[in-house]
Motif scaffolding. Structure first.
Motif, PDB file in Angstrom:
ATOM      1  N   GLU A   1      71.598  29.217  18.614  1.00 19.83           N
ATOM      2  CA  GLU A   1      72.391  30.076  19.498  1.00 19.83           C
ATOM      3  C   GLU A   1      73.265  31.027  18.684  1.00 19.83           C
ATOM      4  O   GLU A   1      73.345  32.225  18.973  1.00 19.83           O
ATOM      5  N   PHE A   2      73.899  30.493  17.661  1.00 19.78           N
ATOM      6  CA  PHE A   2      74.736  31.347  16.819  1.00 19.78           C
ATOM      7  C   PHE A   2      73.892  32.349  16.045  1.00 19.78           C
ATOM      8  O   PHE A   2      74.205  33.541  15.990  1.00 19.78           O
ATOM      9  N   LEU A   3      72.812  31.866  15.390  1.00 14.77           N
ATOM     10  CA  LEU A   3      72.008  32.755  14.551  1.00 14.77           C
ATOM     11  C   LEU A   3      71.430  33.912  15.347  1.00 14.77           C
ATOM     12  O   LEU A   3      71.444  35.063  14.910  1.00 14.77           O
ATOM     13  N   ASP A   4      70.904  33.628  16.539  1.00 14.51           N
ATOM     14  CA  ASP A   4      70.308  34.692  17.352  1.00 14.51           C
ATOM     15  C   ASP A   4      71.358  35.731  17.732  1.00 14.51           C
ATOM     16  O   ASP A   4      71.092  36.946  17.667  1.00 14.51           O
ATOM     17  N   SER A   5      72.541  35.272  18.114  1.00 13.02           N
ATOM     18  CA  SER A   5      73.611  36.195  18.500  1.00 13.02           C
ATOM     19  C   SER A   5      74.060  37.030  17.311  1.00 13.02           C
ATOM     20  O   SER A   5      74.249  38.250  17.419  1.00 13.02           O
ATOM     21  N   TYR A   6      74.248  36.389  16.160  1.00 13.14           N
ATOM     22  CA  TYR A   6      74.744  37.085  14.977  1.00 13.14           C
ATOM     23  C   TYR A   6      73.756  38.156  14.519  1.00 13.14           C
ATOM     24  O   TYR A   6      74.138  39.289  14.208  1.00 13.14           O
TER      25      TYR A   6
ATOM     26  N   GLY B   1      73.123  37.604  28.068  1.00 13.22           N
ATOM     27  CA  GLY B   1      72.308  38.341  27.114  1.00 13.22           C
ATOM     28  C   GLY B   1      72.242  37.686  25.757  1.00 13.22           C
ATOM     29  O   GLY B   1      71.639  38.222  24.828  1.00 13.22           O
ATOM     30  N   LEU B   2      72.854  36.513  25.619  1.00 13.42           N
ATOM     31  CA  LEU B   2      72.909  35.798  24.346  1.00 13.42           C
ATOM     32  C   LEU B   2      72.077  34.517  24.360  1.00 13.42           C
ATOM     33  O   LEU B   2      72.050  33.786  23.358  1.00 13.42           O
ATOM     34  N   GLY B   3      71.454  34.229  25.491  1.00 11.18           N
ATOM     35  CA  GLY B   3      70.662  33.010  25.593  1.00 11.18           C
ATOM     36  C   GLY B   3      71.491  31.750  25.657  1.00 11.18           C
ATOM     37  O   GLY B   3      71.018  30.667  25.317  1.00 11.18           O
TER      38      GLY B   3
ATOM     39  N   GLU C   1      66.606  38.736   5.502  1.00 15.00           N
ATOM     40  CA  GLU C   1      66.569  37.528   4.663  1.00 15.00           C
ATOM     41  C   GLU C   1      67.113  36.321   5.418  1.00 15.00           C
ATOM     42  O   GLU C   1      66.597  35.209   5.286  1.00 15.00           O
ATOM     43  N   LEU C   2      68.140  36.543   6.217  1.00 13.99           N
ATOM     44  CA  LEU C   2      68.699  35.462   7.031  1.00 13.99           C
ATOM     45  C   LEU C   2      67.663  34.942   8.015  1.00 13.99           C
ATOM     46  O   LEU C   2      67.573  33.736   8.268  1.00 13.99           O
ATOM     47  N   ASP C   3      66.877  35.839   8.554  1.00  7.72           N
ATOM     48  CA  ASP C   3      65.842  35.461   9.516  1.00  7.72           C
ATOM     49  C   ASP C   3      64.749  34.620   8.853  1.00  7.72           C
ATOM     50  O   ASP C   3      64.143  33.764   9.502  1.00  7.72           O
TER      51      ASP C   3
END
Length: 501
Positions: free
Chosen positions: A459-464, A102-104, A445-447
């Protein structure tokens, strides 16, 4: 057979030769591993805590026998990958058995174990726990790839990129937190569909007199236990102070380099909690517990850069900051809205970013002004000149906060950014962009900011972002369905963060 000459091949721990197979230890770590095995045997260590940090900055651990720990130094240690799918209430936020967990991330398919690899240079003996040592680990998949959600890997990458410019990241920690007194034991069953109720506590009776010698002396037994415990693990406090709130302390440390500050913050928070628990107390790094007369706690991150000779490259003979220092500062300001998602990762942390709170509410900088986002300390010719980033809450993941600060500063230097004029008067009336008002605003804002996606990886950004949006959605659901939304919001935050952090 002693622990030191035990053969890891027959341990049943990890996979034989995993560390060497994938080249996961440096020459220094290989040498340290031999020394650690000898120390475990010589000191009579009977338990070794193997610790890995999760995306919240919380230490997760397995307690191993000395034989198993020594085997783990070369084999790695199997560890549940479920920790990367858990939010701050230990709920699973992605569909765990979907492709990629589920995290890609392909390696997370099937909810597998990861392999944690001990870093022997972090070996400590814990003076408050009988015959017990502590080692910090890094997380890898079984194919040898670093787990992209491992925050220690993210900061290490930033430090390496800075080193390619022949520079070293130098940081100092200044952290506020609360100590409360337990009035009921933290045991019993709870509704597993909800986070556990917070500990029943009462204020630890000191405070309301800022920097009072008499007030601090009234809890000297606890302060001494903290001092001695921290010295015992190689983290001697530079200062211990009492703050305004009941049971509120601030501890600061001398500057450290690279990963060391983040490792120290992780161990410091865990040590404080453990030492206090042994005195019937509960320490929390939650920013602002919704309890009577509690003020917000902050984490001020002091930073500079050093060149190959050790000289401070933020120092200028004529100006308050060098061009390099101004570029770093400009990067901090440019990326502050997105950085807030790492520096203030909880719903609760945004209660601190308010006017006249001694915390910033907008994006500004000043020389020696505690209301600005970035405070410059030092001046022309001062070798100690540095930047104090005042955005953070003490619950922040230290690896992500430091990595976010460093990535922003590096970007400012690389692009030759120039900061706006400094604030000379009241920073709370300055014509400046406001900081995000909520965790959800910060994630938005992070997005929008491409820097952290490029630097930390998609991978990290999407999960976070998925995790923080899920956390905020649970908060909104608790508040929105209540007759008294404000009370419900306070109760949710206390349940969610008071014990976890």
């Amino acid at each position: 057979m002693t622990a030191a000459n035990f053969s890891p091949a027959i341990s049943g721990i990890g996979r034989h030769g995993f560390v060497a197979e994938h080249g996961l230890h440096t020459a220094d770590q290989q040498s340290a591993a031999v020394e650690v095995a000898e120390q475990i045997d010589r000191l009579g260590i009977r338990t070794v805590r193997m610790v890995v940090v999760d995306q919240h900055g919380t230490p997760r651990a397995k307690f191993l026998s000395p034989h198993a720990a020594i085997a783990g130094l070369s084999n790695g240690i199997d560890f549940s990958g479920a920790i990367y799918s858990m939010d701050s209430a230990n709920f699973l936020f992605p569909p765990a058995f979907a492709p990629g967990g589920g995290l890609g991330i392909e390696e997370f398919t099937g909810f597998p174990d990861v392999v944690i690899v001990p870093d022997p240079t972090t070996f400590r003996v814990l003076p408050w726990a009988d015959s017990t040592a502590w080692i910090l680990c890094d997380a890898y998949f079984s194919n040898g790839r670093p787990v992209p959600l491992d925050p220690r890997h993210i900061l290490r990458t930033q430090v390496k990129r800075l080193a390619e410019q022949n520079l070293t990241y130098v940081t100092g920690l200044e952290v506020e937190f609360y100590i409360t007194r337990r009035v009921t034991p933290a045991i019993g069953l709870h509704d597993t569909t909800q986070p556990p109720a917070p500990l029943a506590v009462e204020p630890f009776q000191f405070g309301y007199q800022y920097l009072s010698e008499v007030r601090l002396d009234s809890v000297n037994e606890t302060v001494t236990a903290l001092r001695d415990g921290l010295i015992g693990i190689g983290l001697p406090p530079r200062s211990i102070e009492d703050e305004w709130g009941p049971g509120q302390l601030e501890i600061s440390f001398s500057p450290m380099v690279g990963l060391d500050s983040a490792d120290a913050m992780l161990l410091f928070r865990s040590a404080v909690k453990q030492i206090c628990a042994r005195q019937g107390l509960h320490a929390t790094f939650m920013c602002k517990p919704p309890l009577p007369n509690f003020f917000a706690s902050g984490w001020h991150l002091h930073a500079s850069l050093a060149d190959a000779s050790g000289a401070n490259v933020f120092r200028s003979e004529e100006n308050v900051l060098s061009e390099t220092g101004l570029g770093y500062l400009a990067g901090q300001l440019a990326h502050a809205p997105a950085m807030a998602a790492f520096a203030n990762p909880t719903v609760n942390g945004y209660s601190r970013l308010a006017p006249y709170s001694f915390a910033p509410d907008r994006i500004s900088w000043a020389v020696e002004n505690r209301g600005s986002l970035v405070r410059v300390q030092g001046g022309p010719g001062d070798p100690g000149t540095h930047l104090e980033n005042r955005i953070g809450e003490p619950a922040a993941n230290p690896y992500l906060f430091l990595a976010a600060d460093l990535a922003a500063g590096r970007d400012g230097i690389t692009r030759g950014l120039t900061p706006p004029p400094s604030v000379a008067g009241d920073p709370y009336t300055a014509d400046a962009v406001a900081l995000p008002a909520t965790l959800l605003d910060a994630v938005a804002e992070l997005d929008k900011d491409p820097l952290y996606r490029d630097e930390f990886g998609p991978e990290f950004l999407d999960s976070y972002q998925m995790m923080k949006r899920a956390e905020y959605a649970r908060f909104e659901a608790a508040r929105g369905g209540a007759e008294d939304p404000d009370t419900a919001a306070a109760e949710w935050q206390l349940r969610e963060y008071f014990e976890f952090y």
